[in-house]
Design an enzyme around this catalytic site. Structure first.
Site, PDB file in Angstrom:
ATOM      1  N   LYS A   1      32.421  39.292  39.158  1.00  0.00           N
ATOM      2  CA  LYS A   1      32.656  37.867  38.891  1.00  0.00           C
ATOM      3  C   LYS A   1      33.715  37.292  39.833  1.00  0.00           C
ATOM      4  O   LYS A   1      33.524  36.219  40.415  1.00  0.00           O
ATOM      5  CB  LYS A   1      33.066  37.677  37.425  1.00  0.00           C
ATOM      6  N   THR A   2      34.832  37.998  39.985  1.00  0.00           N
ATOM      7  CA  THR A   2      35.890  37.513  40.882  1.00  0.00           C
ATOM      8  C   THR A   2      35.406  37.492  42.326  1.00  0.00           C
ATOM      9  O   THR A   2      35.677  36.543  43.083  1.00  0.00           O
ATOM     10  CB  THR A   2      37.141  38.402  40.756  1.00  0.00           C
TER      11      THR A   2
ATOM     12  N   ASP B   1      40.005  33.122  35.642  1.00  0.00           N
ATOM     13  CA  ASP B   1      39.491  34.360  35.066  1.00  0.00           C
ATOM     14  C   ASP B   1      39.783  34.391  33.569  1.00  0.00           C
ATOM     15  O   ASP B   1      40.790  33.829  33.109  1.00  0.00           O
ATOM     16  CB  ASP B   1      40.164  35.555  35.760  1.00  0.00           C
TER      17      ASP B   1
ATOM     18  N   THR C   1      34.247  37.457  29.931  1.00  0.00           N
ATOM     19  CA  THR C   1      33.531  38.615  29.380  1.00  0.00           C
ATOM     20  C   THR C   1      33.040  38.319  27.974  1.00  0.00           C
ATOM     21  O   THR C   1      32.335  39.142  27.391  1.00  0.00           O
ATOM     22  CB  THR C   1      34.458  39.847  29.347  1.00  0.00           C
TER      23      THR C   1
ATOM     24  N   ARG D   1      32.841  48.456  40.036  1.00  0.00           N
ATOM     25  CA  ARG D   1      34.282  48.729  40.041  1.00  0.00           C
ATOM     26  C   ARG D   1      34.561  50.191  39.724  1.00  0.00           C
ATOM     27  O   ARG D   1      35.397  50.839  40.357  1.00  0.00           O
ATOM     28  CB  ARG D   1      34.993  47.835  39.028  1.00  0.00           C
TER      29      ARG D   1
END
Length: 347
Positions: free
Chosen positions: A66-67, A111, A160, A219
């Site tokens: 997402k980032t 975020d 999330t 990640r």
């Protein structure tokens, strides 16, 4: 035989490693094919019309990009990027300070946007639609509202927990990107790119092994690859598969990607409660963890891979869980099913 080698890196390069792994464009971004196509259309249409792109909401589990996609939105549209987070915006004044300092066309990334204060969320409604906010000056009966015009901007929110966003805020996003977990082949491509940036010469079978233990999350895949690199350096091995097996065994990551806490939860269900059902609070106490940790960190993956199911009476281990731990029902049960169900935590 393929080997594994690693060039020693300066400490400065290590500090910049995380940023170096992030793709800089949609073409470099691996996976999320549908979302990439949707974003590409949105950004190109905005460029052709010479306007700021619509507001974008990125929704999905942690670690899926997402980032990174927010950074790509700014890069692809040629706009500056401002980054913040929901927990850092606890008052409407905090948000007003950020919004009033934006330059025309800037991309504002927030975020965990669902964790913003409610007063800040309400301020966003007008800012997103009309690029304007109302600033209250004074208190009590003498308080007045002063309208403040904002420069046109694009808000990119990441969450999330999309269900925790109020409907008026969620509906003001022009596009919602739903990010999905990665397939093993996609994770392998992520690892190939990361290995190149790490200057690792590692065989594909070793990368596939890492991909299979990465829980569908880039990640985690990149993190495990770094641990494999460290293991190879310390143990001076050039055998890629041996480095993978050694590193992942050392860090308690098994064939399914379960870590120490995951296994503790499932093994407790199998050995102490004969597979369940068992309530969340009882299970948390049994493994010495907070119930919130079990519910939000451990349980979603166990349910996704089919080791645990949820029922009105509590959590239940599946036949696949018994097979994965090489056990059979009744082998070590110390509690009868249902005795330890928590009446208040069977969600």
């Amino acid at each position: 035989m393929s080997g594994i080698t690693a060039a020693s890196a300066e400490s400065q390069e290590e500090l910049a490693f995380e940023g170096a792994l992030r793709p800089k464009s949609l073409d470099e971004f691996v996976g999320q094919r549908k979302v990439r196509g949707q974003l590409d259309l949105l950004l190109k249409a905005a460029a052709l019309q010479e306007r700021t792109p619509d507001h974008i909401l990125m929704a999905g589990p942690p670690g899926l990009g997402k980032t990174t996609l927010a950074m790509i939105v700014a890069h692809e549209s040629g706009r500056p990027l401002r980054m913040s987070s929901g927990p850092a915006i606890q008052h409407a004044g905090d948000l007003a300070a950020v919004l009033s300092s934006l330059v025309p066309g800037e991309v504002l990334f927030i975020d965990e946007i669902h964790r913003m204060a409610r007063s800040a969320e309400e301020m966003l409604y007008l800012a997103m639609e009309d690029f304007r906010i109302d600033v209250m000056v004074g208190k009590g009966a003498g308080a007045t509202s002063i309208p403040l015009d904002l420069a046109p901007f694009t808000l990119v929110g990441a969450t999330t927990r999309a269900g925790l966003l109020p409907n008026p805020l969620r509906d003001r996003f022009g596009f919602t990107a739903h990010l999905e977990f990665y397939e093993k082949d996609e994770l392998e491509q992520v690892l190939i790119r990361a290995a190149h940036l790490l200057e690792l010469d590692i065989d594909r079978s070793a990368l596939r092994e890492i991909a299979g233990r990465s829980r569908g999350t880039p990640r985690i895949a990149n993190r495990l690859l770094r641990r494999v690199r460290d293991y190879a350096l310390v143990h001076r091995t050039t055998d890629g598969m041996a480095a993978v097996q050694g590193a992942l065994d050392l860090y308690d990551v098994d064939e399914l990607g379960l870590d120490r806490l995951d296994r503790a939860v499932v093994e407790t269900m199998l050995t102490r409660f004969d597979g369940g059902p068992v309530g969340l609070n009882t299970l948390a106490v049994s493994v010495g963890e907070e119930s919130e940790t079990i519910e939000s960190v451990v349980e979603p993956f166990l349910v996704r891979v089919g080791l645990v199911t949820r029922s009105p009476r509590g959590r239940i281990a599946t036949p696949q869980a018994w097979r994965h731990f090489d056990m059979t029902p009744g082998q070590a049960g110390l509690a009868q099913p249902g005795l330890f169900d928590d009446a208040d935590d069977t969600d």
